[in-house]
Design an enzyme around this catalytic site. Structure first.
Site, short mmCIF file in Angstrom:
data_model
loop_
_atom_site.label_atom_id
_atom_site.label_comp_id
_atom_site.label_asym_id
_atom_site.label_seq_id
_atom_site.Cartn_x
_atom_site.Cartn_y
_atom_site.Cartn_z
N TYR A 99 14.72 -1.77 7.77
CA TYR A 99 13.51 -2.43 7.02
C TYR A 99 12.86 -3.41 8.01
CZ TYR A 99 10.36 -4.24 3.50
OH TYR A 99 9.30 -4.60 2.70
N THR A 103 7.79 -6.15 -7.82
CA THR A 103 7.28 -4.90 -7.66
C THR A 103 8.54 -4.00 -7.96
OG1 THR A 103 7.57 -4.41 -5.82
CG2 THR A 103 5.61 -5.16 -6.37
N ASN A 152 -0.46 0.58 3.16
CA ASN A 152 0.40 -0.61 2.39
C ASN A 152 1.54 0.38 2.07
OD1 ASN A 152 1.10 -2.52 0.32
ND2 ASN A 152 0.79 -0.96 -0.92
P1 NAP Z 1 6.35 -0.10 -4.63
O1 NAP Z 1 5.77 -0.88 -6.05
O2 NAP Z 1 8.00 0.52 -4.49
O3 NAP Z 1 5.31 0.61 -4.03
C1 NAP Z 1 5.49 1.31 -2.84
C2 NAP Z 1 4.45 2.33 -2.66
O4 NAP Z 1 4.56 2.89 -1.41
C3 NAP Z 1 4.47 3.18 -3.71
O5 NAP Z 1 3.04 3.40 -4.28
C4 NAP Z 1 4.92 4.53 -3.15
O6 NAP Z 1 4.47 5.94 -3.79
C5 NAP Z 1 4.58 4.51 -1.76
N1 NAP Z 1 5.43 5.12 -0.72
C6 NAP Z 1 6.76 4.85 -0.30
N2 NAP Z 1 7.14 5.84 0.52
C7 NAP Z 1 6.16 6.64 0.58
C8 NAP Z 1 5.81 7.86 1.53
N3 NAP Z 1 6.97 8.33 2.32
N4 NAP Z 1 4.53 8.49 1.39
C9 NAP Z 1 3.55 7.98 0.63
N5 NAP Z 1 3.65 6.77 -0.14
C10 NAP Z 1 4.75 6.31 -0.31
O7 NAP Z 1 6.48 -1.64 -3.76
P2 NAP Z 1 5.77 -2.79 -3.14
O8 NAP Z 1 6.33 -3.89 -3.38
O9 NAP Z 1 4.29 -2.63 -3.89
O10 NAP Z 1 5.41 -2.29 -1.84
C11 NAP Z 1 4.03 -2.42 -0.96
C12 NAP Z 1 4.32 -2.82 0.48
O11 NAP Z 1 4.58 -4.19 0.38
C13 NAP Z 1 5.51 -2.12 1.29
O12 NAP Z 1 4.97 -1.91 2.47
C14 NAP Z 1 6.40 -3.01 1.08
O13 NAP Z 1 7.51 -2.76 2.35
C15 NAP Z 1 5.78 -4.36 1.21
N6 NAP Z 1 6.68 -5.55 0.93
C16 NAP Z 1 6.81 -6.00 -0.34
C17 NAP Z 1 7.76 -6.88 -0.78
C18 NAP Z 1 8.24 -7.02 -2.21
O14 NAP Z 1 9.13 -8.09 -2.37
N7 NAP Z 1 7.90 -6.23 -3.14
C19 NAP Z 1 7.66 -7.85 0.25
C20 NAP Z 1 7.36 -7.55 1.35
C21 NAP Z 1 6.53 -6.65 1.68
P3 NAP Z 1 5.13 7.16 -4.08
O15 NAP Z 1 6.53 6.79 -4.56
O16 NAP Z 1 4.38 7.62 -5.21
O17 NAP Z 1 5.16 7.84 -2.85
#
Ligand code: NAP
Length: 252
Positions: A155, A190, A90
C-alpha cells in the site's frame, strides 16, 4: 454562483467513503458527474440521489485495473457531456496487509494495479481530452509520505508512487494548462479504515498519530478535492496536499 457550475468531472471510488462524499459535494456545486467503481448497485443509488437533488450524474461500473475501463469512463464523459474538466482518480484498496516475506507477487501486483497503475491508465486517457484549465487529482495517503507502518509495504509503495506520478505529470501537463495534484489524507472514517484497523485499540493508535487526535470524516477530504478541482487552486500544481489533522508534524 456554484463553484463547479457546468464543469464535467469523473470520480472513481464513488461507491463509498471519500469518493461518494466528493460526488455529493461536486454535484451540489453544479458539476456534471461520471461516477466509477465496481459496485454498480451503489453507483446507481448514488446517481438517483444526485438526480433527485437536482444534480446531473451517470455511472459506469468496472475495475480501475482495466485499461478499457479507464478509456470507457472518458468516452462516457465526452459522449454524454462533451467535455472533461475534472478527474478525481480516487479508487483505492488497502490491499495486502502482511509481513514482507508473506506477500505473494500476485497480491503485491494486485495492490499496485488498483492504487498506482490505475492512475497511469486514467491519466493516459483523461489528459488528451481535458480542457485548458482542467484539474486532475489523485488520492495518495499519509502512508505514502509521512510515516512508515508495518505490514503496509505494498500500500505504501503504491501511494508513494502516486506522489511521483503527480509531480511528473504536473510538469508534463503544465504547457497544456492542466493542473495535477494529489491529496494525502490522514486517517479517514470509511469502510477502508474499518478494514485496515478493525480493532478498537488499532483505531485509538491511528487517532493518536494525528496532532488533532481524531480521524477525519470523508466530507473533510471532499472539501480538499473541491478546492483542487476548482479555479480557486489555479496556482497549485504538482502538490501533494496533506489533509491529515497534523499527522505529519505530530510527535506521537
Ligand atoms: P472505501 O470507502 O473503501 O472506498 C474505496 C473506493 O474504491 C470504493 O468506491 C471502491 O468501490 C473503489 N475501488 C476499490 N478497488 C477498486 C477497483 N479495483 N476498481 C474500481 N473501484 C475500486 O475507502 P476510502 O477511504 O474512501 O478510500 C478512497 C481513497 O482514499 C483510496 O485511494 C484510499 O487509499 C485513500 N485513503 C484512505 C484513507 C482512510 O483512512 N480511509 C487514508 C488515506 C488515503 P468498489 O468496491 O465498488 O469497487
Amino acid at each position: 454562483m456554484k463553484i463547479l457550475n457546468n464543469k464535467v468531472a469523473i470520480i472513481t471510488g464513488a461507491s463509498s467513503g471519500i469518493g461518494r462524499s466528493t460526488a455529493l459535494l461536486f454535484a451540489k456545486e453544479g458539476a456534471k458527474l461520471v461516477l466509477g467503481a465496481r459496485r454498480g448497485d451503489k453507483l446507481e443509488a448514488l446517481v438517483s440521489e444526485i438526480i433527485n437533488n437536482g444534480g446531473e450524474a451517470v455511472y459506469l461500473a468496472g475495475n480501475v485495473q482495466d485499461e478499457l475501463y479507464a478509456k470507457d469512463l472518458v468516452t462516457l464523459a465526452i459522449n454524454k457531456y462533451k467535455r472533461l474538466d475534472i478527474a478525481f482518480n480516487n479508487a483505492g484498496t488497502i490491499g495486502i496487509v502482511d509481513d514482507i516475506q508473506n506477500i505473494s507477487l500476485k497480491d503485491w501486483n494486485d495492490t499496485l494495479a488498483t492504487n498506482l497503475t490505475s492512475g497511469f491508465l486514467a491519466a493516459k486517457y483523461q489528459v488528451p481530452v481535458m480542457n485548458k484549465g482542467a484539474s486532475l487529482i489523485f488520492t495518495s495517503s499519509f502512508v505514502g509520505n509521512s510515516v512508515g507502518l508495518p505490514q503496509l509495504s505494498a500500500y505504501a509503495a503504491s501511494k508513494a508512487g502516486i506522489i511521483g506520478l503527480t509531480k511528473a505529470l504536473a510538469s508534463e501537463c503544465a504547457p497544456l494548462e492542466i493542473r495535477v495534484n494529489s491529496i494525502l489524507p490522514g486517517g479517514v472514517e470509511t469502510p477502508m479504515r474499518v478494514k485496515a484497523a478493525p480493532e478498537e485499540e488499532q483505531v485509538e493508535f491511528l487517532k493518536s498519530l494525528h496532532a488533532q487526535k481524531r480521524l477525519s470524516s470523508p466530507s473533510e477530504i471532499a472539501q480538499a478535492a473541491l478546492f483542487l478541482a476548482s479555479d480557486a487552486s489555479s496556482f497549485s500544481t504538482g502538490t501533494s496536499m496533506l489533509v491529515d489533522g497534523g499527522l505529519s508534524i505530530s510527535k506521537v
